[in-house]
Design an enzyme around this catalytic site. Sequence first.
Site, PDB file in Angstrom:
ATOM      1  N   ARG A   1     -11.383   2.089  -9.261  1.00 49.20           N
ATOM      2  CA  ARG A   1     -10.482   3.233  -9.420  1.00 49.20           C
ATOM      3  C   ARG A   1     -10.679   3.872 -10.796  1.00 49.20           C
ATOM      4  O   ARG A   1     -11.309   3.283 -11.679  1.00 49.20           O
ATOM      5  CB  ARG A   1      -9.032   2.782  -9.231  1.00 49.20           C
ATOM      6  CG  ARG A   1      -8.737   2.344  -7.800  1.00 49.20           C
ATOM      7  CD  ARG A   1      -7.259   2.159  -7.554  1.00 49.20           C
ATOM      8  NE  ARG A   1      -6.998   1.897  -6.146  1.00 49.20           N
ATOM      9  CZ  ARG A   1      -5.800   1.966  -5.580  1.00 49.20           C
ATOM     10  NH1 ARG A   1      -4.749   2.290  -6.320  1.00 49.20           N
ATOM     11  NH2 ARG A   1      -5.651   1.709  -4.298  1.00 49.20           N
TER      12      ARG A   1
ATOM     13  N   ASP B   1       0.827  -1.205   0.000  1.00 46.18           N
ATOM     14  CA  ASP B   1       0.000   0.000   0.000  1.00 46.18           C
ATOM     15  C   ASP B   1       0.863   1.258   0.000  1.00 46.18           C
ATOM     16  O   ASP B   1       1.923   1.291   0.641  1.00 46.18           O
ATOM     17  CB  ASP B   1      -0.900  -0.018   1.246  1.00 46.18           C
ATOM     18  CG  ASP B   1      -2.034   0.983   1.156  1.00 46.18           C
ATOM     19  OD1 ASP B   1      -2.328   1.469   0.048  1.00 46.18           O
ATOM     20  OD2 ASP B   1      -2.625   1.288   2.202  1.00 46.18           O
TER      21      ASP B   1
ATOM     22  N   ARG C   1       0.122   7.599  -2.892  1.00 47.86           N
ATOM     23  CA  ARG C   1       0.558   8.664  -1.983  1.00 47.86           C
ATOM     24  C   ARG C   1       2.031   9.001  -2.190  1.00 47.86           C
ATOM     25  O   ARG C   1       2.436  10.166  -2.101  1.00 47.86           O
ATOM     26  CB  ARG C   1       0.307   8.247  -0.529  1.00 47.86           C
ATOM     27  CG  ARG C   1      -1.110   8.543  -0.058  1.00 47.86           C
ATOM     28  CD  ARG C   1      -1.389   7.923   1.286  1.00 47.86           C
ATOM     29  NE  ARG C   1      -1.666   6.489   1.151  1.00 47.86           N
ATOM     30  CZ  ARG C   1      -1.729   5.663   2.178  1.00 47.86           C
ATOM     31  NH1 ARG C   1      -1.504   6.108   3.393  1.00 47.86           N
ATOM     32  NH2 ARG C   1      -1.998   4.385   1.982  1.00 47.86           N
TER      33      ARG C   1
ATOM     34  N   ASN D   1     -10.400  -2.860  -6.621  1.00 47.37           N
ATOM     35  CA  ASN D   1      -9.588  -1.876  -7.335  1.00 47.37           C
ATOM     36  C   ASN D   1     -10.132  -1.514  -8.713  1.00 47.37           C
ATOM     37  O   ASN D   1      -9.715  -0.509  -9.302  1.00 47.37           O
ATOM     38  CB  ASN D   1      -8.140  -2.374  -7.484  1.00 47.37           C
ATOM     39  CG  ASN D   1      -7.341  -2.302  -6.205  1.00 47.37           C
ATOM     40  OD1 ASN D   1      -6.370  -3.037  -6.031  1.00 47.37           O
ATOM     41  ND2 ASN D   1      -7.746  -1.424  -5.281  1.00 47.37           N
TER      42      ASN D   1
END
Length: 247
Positions: A69, A18, A22, A66
């Site tokens: 997304r 993960d 970011r 996912n």
Amino acid sequence: MTSPNSLSTPRHVAIIMDGNNRWAKSRGWAGIRGHRAGAETVRSTIRRAAEQGVEVLTLFAFSSENWKRPATEVSALMELFLMALKREVKKLHRHDIRLSVIGERSRFSSSIQKHIQSAEDMTCDNRGMHVVICANYGGRWDITEAARRLAEQVERGELAAADIDEERLGAEVCLNELPEVDLCIRTSGEQRISNFLLWQLAYAEFYFSPVLWPDFDSVAFDEALNAYALRQRRYGMTSEQLDAEGL
């Protein structure tokens, strides 16, 4: 103070990778650059896990959630997945590493499905570390599929409903032929399992690292293994019972 684990190196390590997005956004980059950097971390982690004597390394690459997304990100992830299958499998094969992919494959393109099968066929007889990639995988899907297969056996008269127990269900879920997961690592500071290996993590130790996945290097991996080595796995028993049994 807890006693060190009698088996200091986990046989089976599972990782929720993960923090790619970011990591990229903190640098002002598009998310796909984080995923590319994360792919490099996958390579180094496989190498380090093999060096440390880990038998099975399971990596959560793409969850069934996912797909929600942005389409551009999903498309880029599929391209990255296909590229990895094309470029990395021969390297794994040269190092005697076996590769398996678990998850619902039907949603992938025919090209990806073909390369998954080719990768598994090429490496199926390898005897080094076993790398498992979870792609379009969800723990609830896994258990549901296992229950459906048992129900079909009951419908065909091959099995009585009363005979279904933990052992029979466990034999139907993914990874049933591999050692149980000893250690589950999640990077980026998040502390949840996000529908990952819900059945298989029943007695796993958890390690949550604040490090974003692209920065999760061999030092960070070793820190997780060192933390695991200091834990006492009790499996529902007391420390006194384990001490009496020499565990």
